[in-house]
Design a protein around this motif. Structure first.
Motif, mmCIF file in Angstrom:
data_model
loop_
_atom_site.group_PDB
_atom_site.id
_atom_site.type_symbol
_atom_site.label_atom_id
_atom_site.label_comp_id
_atom_site.label_asym_id
_atom_site.label_seq_id
_atom_site.Cartn_x
_atom_site.Cartn_y
_atom_site.Cartn_z
ATOM 1 N N PRO A 133 -9.609 -12.804 -5.186
ATOM 2 C CA PRO A 133 -8.499 -13.694 -5.563
ATOM 3 C C PRO A 133 -8.960 -14.978 -6.237
ATOM 4 C CG PRO A 133 -8.158 -12.832 -3.347
ATOM 5 C CD PRO A 133 -9.525 -12.400 -3.771
ATOM 6 N N ARG A 209 -0.909 -17.754 1.156
ATOM 7 C CA ARG A 209 -0.957 -18.381 -0.171
ATOM 8 C C ARG A 209 -0.326 -17.486 -1.228
ATOM 9 N NH1 ARG A 209 -6.533 -20.735 -1.790
ATOM 10 N NH2 ARG A 209 -5.586 -22.558 -0.778
ATOM 11 N N TYR A 210 -0.644 -16.206 -1.227
ATOM 12 C CA TYR A 210 -0.203 -15.328 -2.311
ATOM 13 C C TYR A 210 1.138 -14.653 -2.039
ATOM 14 C CZ TYR A 210 -4.587 -16.018 -4.686
ATOM 15 O OH TYR A 210 -5.631 -16.596 -5.347
ATOM 16 N N GLU A 215 1.685 -18.555 -4.948
ATOM 17 C CA GLU A 215 0.440 -18.705 -5.708
ATOM 18 C C GLU A 215 0.273 -17.524 -6.640
ATOM 19 O OE1 GLU A 215 -3.315 -20.612 -6.653
ATOM 20 O OE2 GLU A 215 -1.636 -21.283 -5.427
ATOM 21 N N ASP A 216 0.122 -17.798 -7.947
ATOM 22 C CA ASP A 216 -0.144 -16.752 -8.922
ATOM 23 C C ASP A 216 -1.524 -16.969 -9.515
ATOM 24 O OD1 ASP A 216 2.147 -15.210 -8.758
ATOM 25 O OD2 ASP A 216 3.266 -16.516 -10.100
ATOM 26 N N SER A 217 -1.938 -16.032 -10.355
ATOM 27 C CA SER A 217 -3.223 -16.194 -11.034
ATOM 28 C C SER A 217 -3.131 -17.329 -12.039
ATOM 29 C CB SER A 217 -3.602 -14.905 -11.762
ATOM 30 O OG SER A 217 -2.716 -14.686 -12.846
ATOM 31 N N GLU A 241 0.115 -9.252 -11.596
ATOM 32 C CA GLU A 241 0.954 -10.109 -10.767
ATOM 33 C C GLU A 241 2.058 -9.300 -10.080
ATOM 34 O OE1 GLU A 241 2.296 -13.263 -13.261
ATOM 35 O OE2 GLU A 241 0.320 -14.241 -13.329
ATOM 36 N N VAL A 244 0.595 -7.555 -7.041
ATOM 37 C CA VAL A 244 0.462 -8.452 -5.886
ATOM 38 C C VAL A 244 1.823 -8.689 -5.241
ATOM 39 C CG1 VAL A 244 -0.160 -10.789 -5.150
ATOM 40 C CG2 VAL A 244 -1.619 -9.572 -6.778
ATOM 41 N N CYS A 248 3.015 -7.614 -1.426
ATOM 42 C CA CYS A 248 3.491 -8.621 -0.479
ATOM 43 C C CYS A 248 4.818 -8.217 0.156
ATOM 44 C CB CYS A 248 3.637 -9.968 -1.180
ATOM 45 S SG CYS A 248 2.049 -10.768 -1.562
#
Length: 452
Positions: A133, A209-210, A215-217, A241, A244, A248
């Motif tokens: 990450p 966080r993600y 939180e993104d890249s 994205e 992810v 989630c």
């Protein structure tokens, strides 16, 4: 009276011949290939139907490639099973044109259709799941230690997403034990790594966080004269994205660390936060400016996440000990790699610069100190880092953006690593240990075709 028309034999033969010629011409015209048909559009499926190219490459390469017809030159090729091939990115329209001409819902629908394909999802599982990450599009200069240092339990999205419920239970258990609190976060004890579940602290922090705090890249963007390849990179980042976000959604919302759900836990973590951190200092200044907003007893989630990561580093998790973010966690100054971060040679080495004899010499002086500290490092990354000149982006990983300090470089032809190492031999004064390091460096450079 009935009459019969009699014709000479030669005339009958001529009539029959004319008829046969006419029929032949008609058949030839009818069976002639239609070359006026338009070539396949860019939207045509070119990934697996390119049989001649595919079969040829299969006999000569361990990773078969697919030739893709595009408007760019030269023709792009993708390995079978990569995200580009499996998700059909080469079939997508130009990224910026699509965003201008279609609604956001159309953009999301296109990506969702791709990710519901088993082939595409498998490719993304292999690609994003094994990605660190911290290296996911972040400015590489601040986290190059993740690329440089090799550890036993590396940090990946797969590690974070494998067992979030179990990780959270282990976090709660660890924080219930006084010895794991390390005197309110001011000391270290690497021997407690297993008993205090240091790995779970990091996993749970990054899950929050993600998955729960947006939180993104740190994406790569192209603002002028984008190429078709850059367009495909933008689509690929969108798919990453989406992968992810999709992962989630599989997890229970009760895993989110909030004051409303876990008042005692958030209060404890707030008390363990590093009061000397830059982020908390800025928060304190901001709150003092606004009289009606006093310094909170329960800190915002980003500070709770950073506290968990720093605790993991203090308790001996190697991945946590490589972390760093501005205004956030500072694991690299808290864990067992602290000496690496304090080294002036490392501070110089981690910046991308033009290959030079001086940089190589400094590196060969630096590596023994790393080895003595029982730090294992990635030789392939090191050789590429030192032998390849800097570019606007790293050619091995275009998503890795360069930092502002990487932008200055000489545009003239750089010296090759081979020429610089020959200069080191000529210069002399190299110890036996340095000669061993240089020999391994040369061998790795030759394997990577960077020694010429």
């Amino acid at each position: 009276m009935k009459t019969t028309l009699k014709l000479p034999p030669w005339l009958w033969a001529s009539v029959v011949g004319i008829v046969l010629v006419t029929v032949s011409i008609a058949l030839i015209y009818r069976l002639k290939p239609n070359y006026s048909v338009a070539p396949p559009s860019e939207g045509a499926n070119l990934s697996n139907e390119s049989k001649p190219v595919d079969s040829t490459l299969r006999t000569t390469s361990a990773e078969p490639l697919v030739a893709v017809e595009t408007n760019s030159t030269p023709t792009l090729t993708y390995s079978i099973g990569t995200v580009e091939e499996a998700c059909g990115i080469h079939e997508y329209p130009p990224y910026w044109d699509y965003l201008e001409d279609f609604e956001d819902s159309d953009h999301e629908e296109l990506l969702m259709r791709a990710i519901t394909s088993a082939e595409c999802r498998d490719a993304l599982d292999a690609h994003v799941g094994t990605m660190n990450p911290y290296l996911w599009g972040h400015p590489m200069v601040y986290v190059r230690q993740f690329a440089f240092v090799k550890i036993e339990n590396p940090l990946t999205f797969d590690r974070v997403f494998t067992d979030p419920t179990g990780d959270f239970a282990r976090v709660q258990f660890a924080l219930s034990r006084s010895e794991c609190l390390l005197e309110n976060g001011t000391t270290t004890n690497f021997e407690l790594k297993e008993s205090c579940n240091a790995d779970a602290l990091l996993n749970y922090a990054l899950l929050n966080r993600y998955c729960f705090h947006g939180e993104d890249s740190n994406r790569t963007y192209y603002n002028s004269d984008p190429t078709p390849e850059e367009s495909k990179l933008m689509w690929k980042q969108d798919l990453e994205e989406l992968w992810v976000r999709t992962k989630c959604k599989e997890f229970d919302s009760d895993l989110e660390l909030t004051e409303a759900r876990y008042p005692d836990l958030t209060k404890l973590l707030s008390s363990l936060a590093d009061s000397d951190s830059l982020g908390l200092a800025m928060l304190n200044v901001e709150r003092r400016r606004i009289a009606e907003r006093p310094y909170p007893e329960i800190l915002p989630s980003r500070f709770l996440i950073a506290t968990l990561i720093d605790m993991a580093a203090r308790l001996g998790d190697d991945a946590a000990a490589l972390t760093f973010q501005w205004y956030g966690e500072n694991g690299i100054n808290l864990g067992r790699f602290k000496e690496l971060e304090l080294s002036p040679l490392w501070k110089t080495l981690r910046w991308k610069r033009e290959p030079s004899q001086e940089r190589l010499l400094k590196t060969f002086h630096f590596l023994p100190t790393v080895t003595n500290a029982e730090i294992k490092f990635d030789w392939e990354w090191l050789v590429r880092h030192l032998c390849e000149p800097p570019f606007p982006y790293d050619e091995q990983d275009p998503q890795t953006r360069y930092s502002f300090s990487d932008r200055e470089y000489d545009s003239s032809e750089p010296k090759s690593c081979r020429a610089m190492i020959n200069e080191l031999y000529t210069f002399g004064g190299l110890s036996d240990s340095m000669l061993d390091l240089i020999e391994r460096f040369e061998r790795t450079a030759m394997e990577l075709d960077l020694y010429h």
